[in-house]
Design a protein around this motif. Sequence first.
Motif, mmCIF file in Angstrom:
data_model
loop_
_atom_site.group_PDB
_atom_site.id
_atom_site.type_symbol
_atom_site.label_atom_id
_atom_site.label_comp_id
_atom_site.label_asym_id
_atom_site.label_seq_id
_atom_site.Cartn_x
_atom_site.Cartn_y
_atom_site.Cartn_z
ATOM 1 N N LYS A 248 0.722 -1.344 0.149
ATOM 2 C CA LYS A 248 -0.056 0.009 -0.022
ATOM 3 C C LYS A 248 0.825 1.348 -0.093
ATOM 4 C CE LYS A 248 -3.646 -2.722 0.300
ATOM 5 N NZ LYS A 248 -4.388 -2.987 1.528
ATOM 6 N N HIS A 249 2.096 1.217 0.093
ATOM 7 C CA HIS A 249 3.047 2.240 0.258
ATOM 8 C C HIS A 249 3.474 2.962 -1.404
ATOM 9 C CE1 HIS A 249 6.162 5.022 1.511
ATOM 10 N NE2 HIS A 249 6.112 4.902 2.619
ATOM 11 N N ILE A 250 2.780 3.779 -1.633
ATOM 12 C CA ILE A 250 3.101 4.522 -2.936
ATOM 13 C C ILE A 250 4.484 4.558 -3.424
ATOM 14 C CG2 ILE A 250 2.864 6.794 -2.618
ATOM 15 C CD1 ILE A 250 1.562 4.963 -5.620
ATOM 16 N N ASN A 251 5.373 5.010 -2.488
ATOM 17 C CA ASN A 251 6.726 5.169 -2.900
ATOM 18 C C ASN A 251 7.713 3.990 -3.136
ATOM 19 O OD1 ASN A 251 6.765 8.294 -2.605
ATOM 20 N ND2 ASN A 251 6.251 7.600 -0.407
ATOM 21 N N TYR A 252 6.914 2.759 -2.841
ATOM 22 C CA TYR A 252 7.826 1.481 -2.907
ATOM 23 C C TYR A 252 6.926 0.616 -3.804
ATOM 24 C CZ TYR A 252 10.697 3.210 0.893
ATOM 25 O OH TYR A 252 11.844 3.975 1.625
ATOM 26 N N ASN A 253 6.070 0.934 -4.278
ATOM 27 C CA ASN A 253 5.194 0.083 -5.275
ATOM 28 C C ASN A 253 5.089 0.309 -6.725
ATOM 29 O OD1 ASN A 253 3.911 -2.398 -3.651
ATOM 30 N ND2 ASN A 253 3.818 -0.572 -2.301
ATOM 31 N N LEU A 269 16.904 -4.485 3.420
ATOM 32 C CA LEU A 269 15.455 -4.760 4.433
ATOM 33 C C LEU A 269 15.536 -5.205 5.458
ATOM 34 C CD1 LEU A 269 13.805 -6.022 0.903
ATOM 35 C CD2 LEU A 269 13.422 -3.769 1.851
ATOM 36 N N PHE A 270 14.544 -5.103 6.129
ATOM 37 C CA PHE A 270 14.409 -5.477 7.664
ATOM 38 C C PHE A 270 14.417 -7.123 7.605
ATOM 39 C CE2 PHE A 270 12.268 -1.526 9.171
ATOM 40 C CZ PHE A 270 13.535 -0.810 9.304
ATOM 41 N N SER A 271 13.787 -7.893 6.687
ATOM 42 C CA SER A 271 13.666 -9.133 6.644
ATOM 43 C C SER A 271 12.806 -9.696 5.292
ATOM 44 C CB SER A 271 12.522 -9.655 7.644
ATOM 45 O OG SER A 271 11.219 -9.362 7.510
ATOM 46 N N GLU A 272 12.658 -10.921 5.249
ATOM 47 C CA GLU A 272 12.248 -11.414 3.845
ATOM 48 C C GLU A 272 10.392 -11.235 3.954
ATOM 49 O OE1 GLU A 272 13.229 -13.532 1.359
ATOM 50 O OE2 GLU A 272 15.304 -13.878 2.238
ATOM 51 N N TYR A 273 9.902 -10.874 4.895
ATOM 52 C CA TYR A 273 8.705 -10.628 4.908
ATOM 53 C C TYR A 273 8.398 -9.241 3.982
ATOM 54 C CZ TYR A 273 4.237 -8.202 6.706
ATOM 55 O OH TYR A 273 3.101 -7.881 6.828
ATOM 56 N N TRP A 274 9.367 -8.362 4.283
ATOM 57 C CA TRP A 274 9.111 -6.902 3.575
ATOM 58 C C TRP A 274 9.586 -7.140 1.985
ATOM 59 C CZ3 TRP A 274 6.795 -3.760 6.607
ATOM 60 C CH2 TRP A 274 6.794 -3.759 7.951
ATOM 61 N N LYS A 275 10.367 -7.942 1.761
ATOM 62 C CA LYS A 275 10.769 -8.204 0.285
ATOM 63 C C LYS A 275 9.628 -8.686 -0.542
ATOM 64 C CE LYS A 275 14.170 -10.575 -2.728
ATOM 65 N NZ LYS A 275 15.443 -11.344 -2.708
ATOM 66 N N TYR A 276 9.154 -9.830 -0.037
ATOM 67 C CA TYR A 276 7.834 -10.457 -0.614
ATOM 68 C C TYR A 276 6.595 -9.755 -0.504
ATOM 69 C CZ TYR A 276 11.390 -13.741 -1.543
ATOM 70 O OH TYR A 276 12.547 -14.308 -2.212
ATOM 71 N N ASN A 277 6.247 -8.686 0.249
ATOM 72 C CA ASN A 277 5.181 -7.943 0.313
ATOM 73 C C ASN A 277 5.486 -6.557 -0.102
ATOM 74 O OD1 ASN A 277 2.977 -9.413 2.368
ATOM 75 N ND2 ASN A 277 4.942 -10.051 2.999
ATOM 76 N N THR A 278 6.117 -6.102 -0.980
ATOM 77 C CA THR A 278 6.279 -5.070 -1.535
ATOM 78 C C THR A 278 6.733 -5.271 -3.081
ATOM 79 O OG1 THR A 278 7.146 -4.276 0.717
ATOM 80 C CG2 THR A 278 7.346 -2.757 -1.546
ATOM 81 N N ARG A 279 6.251 -4.302 -3.888
ATOM 82 C CA ARG A 279 6.573 -4.567 -5.643
ATOM 83 C C ARG A 279 7.569 -3.632 -5.780
ATOM 84 N NH1 ARG A 279 0.073 -4.215 -6.686
ATOM 85 N NH2 ARG A 279 0.395 -2.870 -4.953
#
Length: 467
Positions: A248-253, A269-279
Amino acid sequence: MIDKFLVIEEKYNFWDRNIEGFHYWAYIRRTIYESLYLKRSSAHDLKKLSLNDKLLILKDAVINLLNIKFLNENKDIVVRNHPRKIKAFDTSDEVCIYTELLIQSLSKDNLIIMEKSYQGKHVPRIDECDVMYMDFIDIITYITSPILKLMHNRSLLNLEIEMIDVINILENELNLKINPKKILLDVKNLYIHYKIKYFLLNKILNKINPRLIIEVVHYNFENMIINEIAKKKNIRTIELQHGILGKKHINYNYSKKRIHSFFPDEIFLFSEYWKYNTRLPIDDSRQHIVGFPYIEKYVKNNNLYKKRECILFISQATIGYELSKLAVQLGEELRERNLNYKIIYKLHPAEYLCWKVNYPWLYENSDFIEVIDYNINIYNLFEKSFIQIGVYSTALYEGLAFDLETYILNMSEADFVSDLYTSGYAVLINNISDIIYLLKQLNVNKTSKKNHFWSQDALEKMIQLCK
């Protein structure tokens, strides 16, 4: 809405549009998206800074201008830290929590920090690390902008014509009306500021001639320009994650992978979670899973299993009106039920100056609600709390590293962290009754999920990747 927005910008080639090398869509994209989003927001208008506050900020800006430090030597690394400083948990220093441990681990003789002020102030460093205060760029931009507007009158007219076309496309595709007045004014100012700041920042980078630029918040206007310049000079750029990413973050999608001149080459990135939940637009190989050294160090150095009796509210300026009301209501309910929980209300730095005016009910009920500004590190608050309540702050994810029960107030902004409550990391609440019910259902033997969000050995990974 964001998915449709991403499709539209690709469909109509917004990324390729430019006026004399100024790719205006990259710089106005966030403003337009947030203006559309805020129309659907329940945020209340907050009172602005007083004249006295503005004069104090202006005074500090002038002092900063008189203390500019220019270097005549090359540096291997430039660090663009976060202007907001937070009291460190292990010292009395105020630091940028995203960059400080990395700075301390690198060769400070061959590094320079390029720093902007926060609310007109800088926090002086106590070590010998070179720091260049960048406030003079804003002052030069302010002084020279009227002249450049006259010089670029034709370009500004062409920019307005193109921007009106973009607005018409968005109105037709999204089936809504957009007030063009502010957007046109903003994009024209961005064009002029871009021309001035590009010239100045290019001169500075020529002088420093770095190998690597480490930055926080790539979508800061100056960071975007620095990234453009760096790509032309083959200078490597890395962004350190500083907050929530997600879909949902426009600056990273972005809808597809592509090289954007304003976007950093790599991101930590902080973890794999953030990588796979951001485009993200950059290749997966440039998205490095490292962690967050500051929070990792705190958790390792502190006893997180002592008795906890506090309920922590995590505020933000956009949702503080509703959240602060909820905090007062909860305090009153707990007193009526003789429940001896302490309520702590942690302000966002953007709220420090005006909270007594914007949320007078907090001030009036200070006998049972402790309001915290910058005097206490939020990690110290996590350590003595067992519940955190907020809407969409990054701090909610940090609180999970302390195994806090997490409640999200059901507001439109909560959509930014919908993954938390749809995946069982948090609970979406509507009112005081929900909180009281959940207090009765607390599970003391719950399973920790903190490592989903925070990779370990962060500092060691970062140092290796910066070589």
